[in-house]
Design an enzyme around this catalytic site. Sequence first.
Site, PDB file in Angstrom:
ATOM      1  N   CYS A 144      63.739  57.142   2.386  1.00 49.26           N
ATOM      2  CA  CYS A 144      63.067  57.464   3.827  1.00 49.26           C
ATOM      3  C   CYS A 144      63.054  56.450   4.756  1.00 49.26           C
ATOM      4  O   CYS A 144      62.733  56.375   5.801  1.00 49.26           O
ATOM      5  CB  CYS A 144      61.425  58.057   3.572  1.00 49.26           C
ATOM      6  SG  CYS A 144      60.583  56.860   2.290  1.00 49.26           S
TER       7      CYS A 144
ATOM      8  N   GLU B 251      53.216  60.472   2.650  1.00 46.17           N
ATOM      9  CA  GLU B 251      54.242  59.745   3.115  1.00 46.17           C
ATOM     10  C   GLU B 251      55.702  60.771   3.187  1.00 46.17           C
ATOM     11  O   GLU B 251      56.194  61.039   2.003  1.00 46.17           O
ATOM     12  CB  GLU B 251      54.515  58.821   1.929  1.00 46.17           C
ATOM     13  CG  GLU B 251      55.315  57.718   2.319  1.00 46.17           C
ATOM     14  CD  GLU B 251      56.994  57.674   2.091  1.00 46.17           C
ATOM     15  OE1 GLU B 251      57.605  58.166   2.827  1.00 46.17           O
ATOM     16  OE2 GLU B 251      57.328  57.472   0.796  1.00 46.17           O
TER      17      GLU B 251
END
Length: 475
Positions: free
Chosen positions: A284, A250
């Site tokens: 993010c 990720e």
Amino acid sequence: MSYIADLFIDGEWRSGGAGDRFDVIDPSDETVIARFAAATSDDCTAAVDAAANAQESWAATAPRERSELLRSAYEVLTAEVEDFAEIIVRENGKSWSDAIGEANYAKEFFRWFAEEAVRIPGDYRLSPAGDKRIVVDRQPIGVSLLITPWNFPAAMATRKIGPALAAGCTTILKPARETPLTAAYMVEVLRRVGVPNGVVNLVTPVPTGPLVAEMINRPEVRKLSFTGSTEVGRDLLHACADSVVSASMELGGNAPVVVLPGADMDVAIEGTMVAKMRNGGAACTAANRIYVHRSRHDEFVERMTAALAALSVGPGLDRSRQIGALVSIAERDKVAALVDGAVADGATLVHGGKSSEQGAFYDATLLTDVRHGSRINATEIFGPVVAVVSYDDVDEAVRMANDTIYGLMAYVFGEEHEAMAVARRLEAGMVAVNRGVVSDPAAPFGGVKQSGLGREGASDGILEFLEEKYIALNA
């Protein structure tokens, strides 16, 4: 509050083999709140050995037993949620509302994967030729190295530990050096509820890169799950290649927001504020590039300015503050440099743009006249900065939104039918339509392009820690 600041290996808290420690700093006032043990090569080897020795017995543990241990950890974290949040605030700097939100979100992964542990699917069917029965079993992939970032020190850890333990994998957790105390607290909770020795280990290797590579290259390690920057992710993928280690990634994001001509401006402002200012912009999934149709630009800027002006910046333990500190002075200065560079490149500073004299604080900031493709537009800001680009045509907005190597998250605000049509065209693993948050333990989290490999959460998350085995039986 006293903190655990040691390594956890084979069921024991221990100082690093060399006796070295590093400072854990409260970014709101730059004080040292703990000195955490630095793991040596021998410590990392011991952690891998402990996980490997425990793997067979843990994999053989009944799914219900694994489930109940995760459920017990969830219940402890629920009872101690304010202590949990305080640790996050002290070492990460984020506001109290963000920290308590993360603590509540993080513990949900233990509850969710407690439920998934008893529902691991398989398959049984007759082959088309009729000559055999096809049995498909799913088994734990094995020892798993879990590497987590500083921006969500709790949620990123439980999102990995939960499915790994539910699947029957033993683990080595490597938290960010900025935020190891949150990880140590969670590991202690797992110890308290009875997770067996060796199943969960925690190391903070110094130097990080070489020692992480050593662990990846151990034949016992069969899984790497990493959350962090794309740059580091590329290096780790190279390391995984030598031993063909399964990797879930990720990675970075550069999330666009597309405000369409027909957007409800109340919804657009509220959603963008949440998407941008959650965690002080250090996410993010944070809204990074705000594309607003020229017909709505001035209204958007006026209302966004008012919304940002209402935010209070200060220490996270002061619960009246909406924005806390960034994780470090260096991180604050990086954000300030991006803003200064944007202004030098022609952007207009409408609001904010100031660093604190003490502590890692940066004002909520609004920039307009930002050029698509400029440094601030192409960089993951990781701070409380709204950078607005105007556009004239929806096709142009989609083209600019997709003009990036990243593809984690995107946001669209507009009339629902048009917004859904744009959402389908955006190159992102996740798209929010007329809302500012998508994260949910029950939803698959992950990106496309250079924002990652695999998915976390949902039913997909546990599959990342399982391998399929096909067994053929005579019909």
